[in-house]
Design an enzyme around this catalytic site. Structure first.
Site, PDB file in Angstrom:
ATOM      1  N   VAL A   1      22.613  -4.101  -1.113  1.00 52.18           N
ATOM      2  CA  VAL A   1      21.885  -2.879  -1.195  1.00 52.18           C
ATOM      3  C   VAL A   1      20.423  -3.187  -0.974  1.00 52.18           C
ATOM      4  O   VAL A   1      19.837  -4.412  -1.448  1.00 52.18           O
ATOM      5  CB  VAL A   1      22.151  -2.358  -2.446  1.00 52.18           C
ATOM      6  CG1 VAL A   1      21.062  -1.265  -3.290  1.00 52.18           C
ATOM      7  CG2 VAL A   1      23.704  -2.302  -2.961  1.00 52.18           C
ATOM      8  N   SER A   2      19.787  -2.534  -0.153  1.00 55.76           N
ATOM      9  CA  SER A   2      18.193  -2.567  -0.120  1.00 55.76           C
ATOM     10  C   SER A   2      17.341  -2.411  -1.272  1.00 55.76           C
ATOM     11  O   SER A   2      17.953  -1.607  -2.124  1.00 55.76           O
ATOM     12  CB  SER A   2      17.759  -1.757   1.286  1.00 55.76           C
ATOM     13  OG  SER A   2      17.884  -0.405   0.752  1.00 55.76           O
ATOM     14  N   THR A   3      16.283  -2.824  -1.330  1.00 56.95           N
ATOM     15  CA  THR A   3      15.134  -2.491  -2.222  1.00 56.95           C
ATOM     16  C   THR A   3      14.802  -1.184  -2.215  1.00 56.95           C
ATOM     17  O   THR A   3      14.869  -0.511  -3.526  1.00 56.95           O
ATOM     18  CB  THR A   3      13.811  -3.089  -1.996  1.00 56.95           C
ATOM     19  OG1 THR A   3      14.208  -4.524  -1.959  1.00 56.95           O
ATOM     20  CG2 THR A   3      12.791  -3.234  -3.245  1.00 56.95           C
TER      21      THR A   3
END
Length: 506
Positions: A14-16
């Site tokens: 999961v990206s920021t």
């Protein structure tokens, strides 16, 4: 649909930016688990790549662990939120897809509605294979263009020198240890005239191939036919035919020959190869018959049914139940005509299905907007508290219900998203079958055996042969209604039509 026990893993990266939107790793894991639950799959592994770049992922320990689990069969499917979360690098994505296809494992991308365990999802593998094949052909063309030039110059084209020789300063010369063994091979063959005898004698005397293995008759035959031993090195004479590393000969006018030091005289080489030519059999190899319903035909006792080589019938080895292959195809063919009860039933089913998805998507959108409002109100309340506009007690009274609602929404979102994922993927598979199945009956007799087999694999789960009836279980058929005369216990996912399933067994 009756689903075989399936062990899957969940991939989480999961990206920021995703986390700012409220899509935490836990959210993605719950979404994946709920989809697996809907499919009655068992989640046995979770692979988390927290705070890692997606530019290239294949060298990460979690990636290597996941691929090892696929290759060993520990998991047979991988669920992830979207393709970009699995790999941003297109080449890596192609490589992953090929590994999964070769291991008969499934990729499930929830955002793109790809589930390769479904008929429609398997189209993804077809597209991936086409892209990978195109890339291989581009590389192969560049490499093959340089091969004839290097061959004419007498330079190595890659690979080891043939047994009995070695490369030294770009030239092929006899190997001091192997050349005598290669020469002995010809002498023994002139004497005994049998490849197996030569291999046995060489092995008994302690000789081994370059890799330390025992000589076989195949190896002996290949080395005897190789003209390098008589001083004529052959190059640019083979090419790869496919990804399974199969090779075939190029046209003879493309072959290139170079003189090298000989191990045996030309006369000895010609004599041995003349003996080989007279001993080569001309008996054609029988082509194995692949029956239409092979692997999907079961007896009512639960055993698989097979077609013996000397019989035109599927036979159960356990209870000797049997049915002629032609009868079973006729039953299946007729069932295609009644696969869907009527155009009205199809339209009603698909419209109802689309409406159900739309309703859940609307609910999902409303819930996501509510979450944004709750987060915004929480942030403003905290700012007010920081500025002294509200005391600690007042902050607590207002903050607690907002936090409780946020927790409720975060629990509901993945559940609702998983329901939408499941419905969308199911709808894609159903639409594909609807689009194609209605025309199959009319064109069935004109299809090739391979085409028929592909259709059977795409829509058929299994055929159960009873003493007086045949039960066909299909993937993702429309919801049965009383009008369809269905007796299925799994309405909506399994098509089981008893009508017209009585076949003569004689």
């Amino acid at each position: 649909m009756r689903t075989a026990h399936k062990r899957v893993g969940i991939w989480i990266r999961v990206s920021t930016e995703d986390q700012v939107k409220g899509e935490s790793p836990e959210h993605h894991e719950r979404r994946g688990r709920l989809y697996a639950e809907a499919k009655e799959w068992e989640v046995v592994e979770v692979y988390r790549l927290d705070a890692l770049s997606g530019k290239t992922v294949k060298e990460y320990p979690e990636t290597k662990r996941m691929l090892a689990d696929i290759k060993t069969g520990h998991i047979t499917g991988l669920i992830f939120s979207k393709l970009a979360r699995l790999a941003r690098n297109t080449r890596e994505l192609l490589e992953f897809a090929e590994v999964f296809r070769d291991c008969s494992a499934d990729l499930i991308s929830l955002a793109e509605s790809i589930d390769t365990s479904t008929p429609a999802g398997r189209l993804f593998y077809t597209m991936i294979a086409a892209m990978a094949q195109w890339e291989r052909e581009e590389i192969a063309e560049r490499v093959s263009a340089s091969v004839p030039i290097r061959a004419k110059m007498g330079k190595p084209l890659g690979g080891q020198a043939t047994f009995g020789y070695q490369w030294e300063d770009g030239k092929l010369i006899p190997h001091p240890d192997e050349a005598p063994v290669r020469k002995l091979m010809y002498e023994l063959f002139r004497e005994h005239k049998r490849k197996k005898t030569v291999a046995r004698i060489l092995n008994e005397r302690g000789y081994r191939t370059r890799k330390g293995a025992k000589f076989s008759d195949t190896t002996v035959g290949r080395l005897i036919e190789d003209p390098t031993a008589k001083g004529m090195r052959r190059a640019n004479y083979t090419k790869s035919t496919n990804s399974t590393k199969a090779w075939t000969h190029k046209p003879e006018h493309e072959w290139v020959f170079h003189e090298v030091p000989a191990i045996v005289s030309e006369e000895v080489w010609e004599e041995c190869n003349a003996i080989l030519s007279t001993r080569k059999g001309t008996r054609p190899i029988a082509k194995r018959v692949r029956h239409l319903f092979a692997g999907r035909t079961y007896c009512e006792c639960g055993s698989k049914m097979y077609v013996p080589s000397n019989s035109p019938k599927y036979i159960c080895a356990n209870c000797r139940n049997k049915i002629p292959t032609e009868d079973l195809e006729t039953i299946f063919h007729e069932q295609l005509r009644d696969f869907f009860c009527s155009p009205d039933e199809i339209e009603h089913h698909l419209t109802s299905f689309s409406n159900s998805i739309a309703t859940k998507e609307d609910t999902l959108s409303i819930l996501q907007k509510e979450r944004e409002k709750v987060v915004s109100r929480t942030d403003k309340l905290y700012e007010l508290y920081q500025e002294g506009g509200i005391d600690k007690r007042g902050f607590g009274e207002r903050y607690k219900p907002l936090q409780e609602r946020l927790e409720q929404i975060d629990a509901e979102l993945p559940q609702l998203q998983a329901e939408v994922d499941f419905l969308k993927i199911t709808q894609i598979s159903q639409n594909e079958i609807v689009d194609h199945a209605q025309d199959l009956y009319a064109h069935w007799d004109n299809l090739t055996s391979d085409d028929k087999r592909q259709i059977v694999e795409a829509i058929t789960d299994r055929l159960i042969i009873g003493k007086e009836e045949v039960e066909i279980e299909l993937y993702y058929a429309p919801t049965p209604t009383p009008k369809c005369n269905s007796t299925s216990q799994n309405a909506g996912t399994l098509a089981t039509h008893q009508q017209g399933f009585i076949a003569a067994m004689s």
